[in-house]
Design a protein around this motif. Structure first.
Motif, PDB file in Angstrom:
ATOM      1  N   ARG A  65      17.187  25.402  23.628  1.00 37.88           N
ATOM      2  CA  ARG A  65      17.908  26.609  23.212  1.00 37.88           C
ATOM      3  C   ARG A  65      18.428  26.496  21.808  1.00 37.88           C
ATOM      4  NH1 ARG A  65      19.709  29.890  28.515  1.00 37.88           N
ATOM      5  NH2 ARG A  65      17.883  30.167  29.426  1.00 37.88           N
ATOM      6  N   ILE A  66      19.383  25.441  21.943  1.00 40.16           N
ATOM      7  CA  ILE A  66      20.297  25.270  20.752  1.00 40.16           C
ATOM      8  C   ILE A  66      19.596  24.499  19.680  1.00 40.16           C
ATOM      9  CG2 ILE A  66      22.435  24.031  20.003  1.00 40.16           C
ATOM     10  CD1 ILE A  66      23.695  24.450  22.718  1.00 40.16           C
ATOM     11  N   LEU A  67      18.959  23.253  20.059  1.00 39.18           N
ATOM     12  CA  LEU A  67      18.276  22.681  18.998  1.00 39.18           C
ATOM     13  C   LEU A  67      16.784  23.409  18.341  1.00 39.18           C
ATOM     14  CD1 LEU A  67      18.768  19.152  20.123  1.00 39.18           C
ATOM     15  CD2 LEU A  67      20.145  20.242  18.544  1.00 39.18           C
ATOM     16  N   VAL A  89      30.447  28.607  12.154  1.00 40.28           N
ATOM     17  CA  VAL A  89      29.685  28.316  13.517  1.00 40.28           C
ATOM     18  C   VAL A  89      29.330  26.953  13.415  1.00 40.28           C
ATOM     19  CG1 VAL A  89      27.623  28.658  14.735  1.00 40.28           C
ATOM     20  CG2 VAL A  89      28.747  30.514  13.322  1.00 40.28           C
ATOM     21  N   PRO A  90      29.735  25.922  14.606  1.00 44.45           N
ATOM     22  CA  PRO A  90      29.406  24.564  14.312  1.00 44.45           C
ATOM     23  C   PRO A  90      27.691  24.419  14.205  1.00 44.45           C
ATOM     24  CG  PRO A  90      30.346  25.325  16.578  1.00 44.45           C
ATOM     25  CD  PRO A  90      30.179  26.429  15.739  1.00 44.45           C
ATOM     26  N   ASP A  91      27.463  23.236  13.995  1.00 45.79           N
ATOM     27  CA  ASP A  91      26.215  22.901  13.845  1.00 45.79           C
ATOM     28  C   ASP A  91      25.576  22.673  15.001  1.00 45.79           C
ATOM     29  OD1 ASP A  91      27.223  20.472  13.767  1.00 45.79           O
ATOM     30  OD2 ASP A  91      25.914  19.352  12.524  1.00 45.79           O
ATOM     31  N   ALA A  92      24.142  22.412  15.289  1.00 40.48           N
ATOM     32  CA  ALA A  92      23.392  22.382  16.507  1.00 40.48           C
ATOM     33  C   ALA A  92      24.153  21.025  17.162  1.00 40.48           C
ATOM     34  CB  ALA A  92      22.167  22.424  16.292  1.00 40.48           C
ATOM     35  N   SER A  93      24.303  19.961  16.250  1.00 43.37           N
ATOM     36  CA  SER A  93      24.429  18.526  16.936  1.00 43.37           C
ATOM     37  C   SER A  93      25.933  18.565  17.366  1.00 43.37           C
ATOM     38  CB  SER A  93      24.209  17.508  15.990  1.00 43.37           C
ATOM     39  OG  SER A  93      25.197  17.587  14.692  1.00 43.37           O
ATOM     40  N   ALA A  94      26.763  19.444  16.717  1.00 45.23           N
ATOM     41  CA  ALA A  94      28.147  19.474  17.239  1.00 45.23           C
ATOM     42  C   ALA A  94      28.470  20.276  18.481  1.00 45.23           C
ATOM     43  CB  ALA A  94      29.090  20.168  16.172  1.00 45.23           C
TER      44      ALA A  94
END
Length: 84
Positions: A79-81, A41-46
């Motif tokens: 939501r993502i961060l 799973v890609p990290d939040a910043s990606a």
């Protein structure tokens, strides 16, 4: 070879070929599903970088306005961060 035997061989061969094709399709689908499930799973910043690129492209194509893009990106960033 009698005509009925030829028909039987032809039908059973066609049925076997269909079964093999179905099995191959199922195996291929399972392999694709496994690669998706087990991919990292890609990290939040990606993820946010991808969102920004997609929204910029949508603005360039006049699908959404710049203001809509900014609001939507802010909402998704929360939501993502927030989950990171």
């Amino acid at each position: 070879m009698p005509r009925t035997a030829v028909r039987y061989v032809t039908r059973t061969t066609a049925a076997a070929a269909g079964a093999v094709a179905t099995a191959a399709t199922s195996v291929a689908a399972a392999a694709i599903a496994a690669s998706i499930i087990f991919s990292p799973v890609p990290d939040a910043s990606a993820r946010m970088d991808g969102v920004s690129e997609d929204l910029l492209r949508a603005v360039q194509l006049n699908q959404i306005t710049q203001e809509q893009a900014v609001k939507f990106e802010a909402r998704l960033a929360g939501r993502i961060l927030g989950d990171a």
